[in-house]
Scaffold this motif. Structure first.
Motif, PDB file in Angstrom:
ATOM      1  N   ASP A  23       0.823  -1.176   0.000  1.00 48.32           N
ATOM      2  CA  ASP A  23       0.000   0.000   0.000  1.00 48.32           C
ATOM      3  C   ASP A  23       0.874   1.248   0.000  1.00 48.32           C
ATOM      4  O   ASP A  23       1.681   1.431   0.910  1.00 48.32           O
ATOM      5  N   GLU A  25       0.151   4.067   0.793  1.00 48.06           N
ATOM      6  CA  GLU A  25      -0.139   4.873   1.979  1.00 48.06           C
ATOM      7  C   GLU A  25       0.813   4.582   3.128  1.00 48.06           C
ATOM      8  O   GLU A  25       0.897   5.333   4.089  1.00 48.06           O
ATOM      9  N   ARG A  26       1.552   3.476   3.038  1.00 48.91           N
ATOM     10  CA  ARG A  26       2.539   3.189   4.086  1.00 48.91           C
ATOM     11  C   ARG A  26       3.770   4.080   3.983  1.00 48.91           C
ATOM     12  O   ARG A  26       4.626   4.029   4.854  1.00 48.91           O
ATOM     13  N   ALA A  29       4.551  10.056   6.186  1.00 49.61           N
ATOM     14  CA  ALA A  29       4.218  11.462   5.939  1.00 49.61           C
ATOM     15  C   ALA A  29       5.522  12.241   5.958  1.00 49.61           C
ATOM     16  O   ALA A  29       6.466  11.866   6.654  1.00 49.61           O
ATOM     17  N   ARG A  37       4.740  13.397  -2.251  1.00 44.13           N
ATOM     18  CA  ARG A  37       4.043  12.282  -1.614  1.00 44.13           C
ATOM     19  C   ARG A  37       2.567  12.245  -2.012  1.00 44.13           C
ATOM     20  O   ARG A  37       2.019  11.208  -2.303  1.00 44.13           O
ATOM     21  N   ARG A  38       1.952  13.441  -2.046  1.00 42.96           N
ATOM     22  CA  ARG A  38       0.512  13.469  -2.313  1.00 42.96           C
ATOM     23  C   ARG A  38       0.164  13.291  -3.793  1.00 42.96           C
ATOM     24  O   ARG A  38      -1.003  13.112  -4.130  1.00 42.96           O
ATOM     25  N   GLU A  41       1.172   8.731  -6.559  1.00 46.92           N
ATOM     26  CA  GLU A  41       0.344   7.702  -7.218  1.00 46.92           C
ATOM     27  C   GLU A  41      -0.246   8.243  -8.518  1.00 46.92           C
ATOM     28  O   GLU A  41      -0.312   7.537  -9.522  1.00 46.92           O
ATOM     29  N   SER A  64       9.545   9.548  -2.376  1.00 43.61           N
ATOM     30  CA  SER A  64       8.120   9.208  -2.415  1.00 43.61           C
ATOM     31  C   SER A  64       7.685   8.677  -3.793  1.00 43.61           C
ATOM     32  O   SER A  64       6.911   7.709  -3.871  1.00 43.61           O
ATOM     33  N   CYS A  71       6.170   0.232  -5.556  1.00 42.74           N
ATOM     34  CA  CYS A  71       4.864  -0.411  -5.314  1.00 42.74           C
ATOM     35  C   CYS A  71       4.265  -0.937  -6.625  1.00 42.74           C
ATOM     36  O   CYS A  71       3.538  -1.928  -6.624  1.00 42.74           O
ATOM     37  N   GLU A 210       7.241   4.164  11.636  1.00 43.55           N
ATOM     38  CA  GLU A 210       6.734   4.525  10.293  1.00 43.55           C
ATOM     39  C   GLU A 210       7.656   3.985   9.199  1.00 43.55           C
ATOM     40  O   GLU A 210       7.193   3.479   8.178  1.00 43.55           O
TER      41      GLU A 210
END
Ligand SMILES: C[S@@+](CC[C@H](N)C(=O)[O-])C[C@H]1O[C@@H](n2cnc3c(N)ncnc32)[C@H](O)[C@@H]1O
Length: 366
Positions: A23, A25-26, A29, A37-38, A41, A64, A71, A210
């Motif tokens: 994922d 999301e892992r 932050a 990061r945001r 994807e 990121s 992924c 994290e």
């Protein structure tokens, strides 16, 4: 996002490879300037119809976007010029299975018998970024970090120290001697005093968790490297390019200047020789970054596109930078048969307050 696709083993035998589902999301932050990061994807999804297996993230930063490629089952090389970012790449991109134990954090925090601890940070940065007690701890952390033998444990531990140091700084940067902002007893409309006042130890343990959570193996040999993007050997199927940004007013982001303290932590022995002691905030002596200057950035792009012209080129950019999006698009068209410009509706930049700009992804391929 991860999906089954045809790939090749290291010996070149085709296999049906299903990447380890992980994922995105892992990914921890981050408060890093310009972190994607945001939008990572979104970026990788825009490239989904192109055929590629090996990827260079040439300006990796926090890693990121490299992580989003990992992924997606790609063989990723994550590069950054700064050594502290290289440690992050080692921890989260190259590392497949090493994680930290609580005892590794105990090791970082303890004063070990027979080890000589310097007081360089205490002497040099008194009253600049952290309290005296915190400076004493940072001197100890820097020495203990250098003594961690496993490179991945060292990288994960470094990641936790960087995150903790950034979290405890007003504006999350080291660009000004402004410890007083943190300590002043006044009503605040910005920042997070509770985060600033949280002890290093608590931050370290939380950030180590994290980082541990983000460690995974996608079945391919991913790598972290530390080099000038213009000196990396070409040969990747795709090169992702997210360099420092120069705004329309000609102001560029100089990462070495913003994060010199983290760079110093990983170069602790040589730090005294690197510092500019004439300035109050004690940065590393200036090294002009041609990617952060309006006069030189266009030439940098040209040289980078030429160097990697055999690869699919994907460039993250903002709609009001220097050079303009149109100028970059023209540079790509001179070298690539197909060029598209994707625009993102959101404003995904960490720390950005400029609502008038839009994030774009320029992609060129043959
Ligand atoms: C916009 S940031 C990348 C952010 C990254 N995509 C992320 O999500 O965190 C640009 C990065 O380029 C690095 N950099 C600056 N000059 C470089 C160079 N000549 N070669 C490689 N990296 C460089 C900086 O250290 C910084 O981390």
């Amino acid at each position: 996002m991860a999906k089954a696709h045809t790939s090749h083993t290291l010996r070149g035998m085709p296999t049906l490879f299903t990447p380890t589902h992980h994922d995105f999301e892992r990914f921890p932050a981050t408060r890093y300037q310009g972190s994607k990061r945001r939008s990572a994807e979104w970026i990788v999804e825009r490239l989904a119809d192109l055929e590629y297996r090996t990827v260079l993230d040439a300006f990796g930063g926090t890693g990121s976007v490299a992580f989003a490629f990992k992924c997606a089952g790609k063989q990723v090389t994550c590069n950054d010029l700064l050594r502290f970012n290289h440690r992050i790449g080692l921890a989260l991109i190259e590392n497949r299975d090493v994680r930290l134990e609580e005892s590794d954090i105990d090791f970082l925090l303890a004063a070990h018998e027979g080890v000589r601890y310097d007081d360089f940070i205490q002497r040099t940065f008194q009253g600049v970024y952290f309290t005296d007690d915190e400076n004493a701890l940072l001197d100890r952390l820097a020495v203990n970090l250098a003594a961690v033998r496993c490179p991945f444990k060292q990288a994960l531990s470094s990641f936790a120290v960087f995150q903790a140091a950034i979290a405890k700084r007003p504006y999350n940067l080291f660009h000004r001697a402004n410890l007083y902002m943190r300590l002043a007893d006044v009503e605040r409309t910005f920042g997070n005093k509770a985060t600033w006042d949280t002890p290093f130890e608590a931050h370290l343990r939380a950030f180590a968790r994290e980082a541990n959570d983000a460690v995974f193996d996608n079945g391919l040999p991913c790598r972290a490297v530390c080099a000038d993007a213009l000196e990396i050997e070409p040969g990747f199927d795709l090169v992702y390019i997210d360099p420092p940004y120069v705004s329309a007013s000609g102001v560029g982001v100089d990462y070495r200047e913003f994060y010199h303290f983290l760079e110093g932590l990983v170069r602790y022995e040589e730090w005294p020789m690197l510092i500019d002691a004439t300035l109050k905030h004690r940065p590393l002596a200036r090294k002009a970054d041609p990617w952060a200057r309006a006069e030189t950035i266009a030439d940098c792009f040209t040289r980078l596109f030429d160097r990697f012209r055999g690869s699919i080129l994907a460039v993250s950019y903002r709609s009001n930078g220097i050079p303009s999006v149109e100028a970059l698009e023209a540079l790509l068209r001179e070298r690539k048969r197909h060029v598209v410009c994707h625009a993102r509706a959101e404003q995904p930049y960490a720390l950005s307050t400029d609502r008038a700009t839009r994030e774009v992804l320029l992609v060129g391929w043959d």
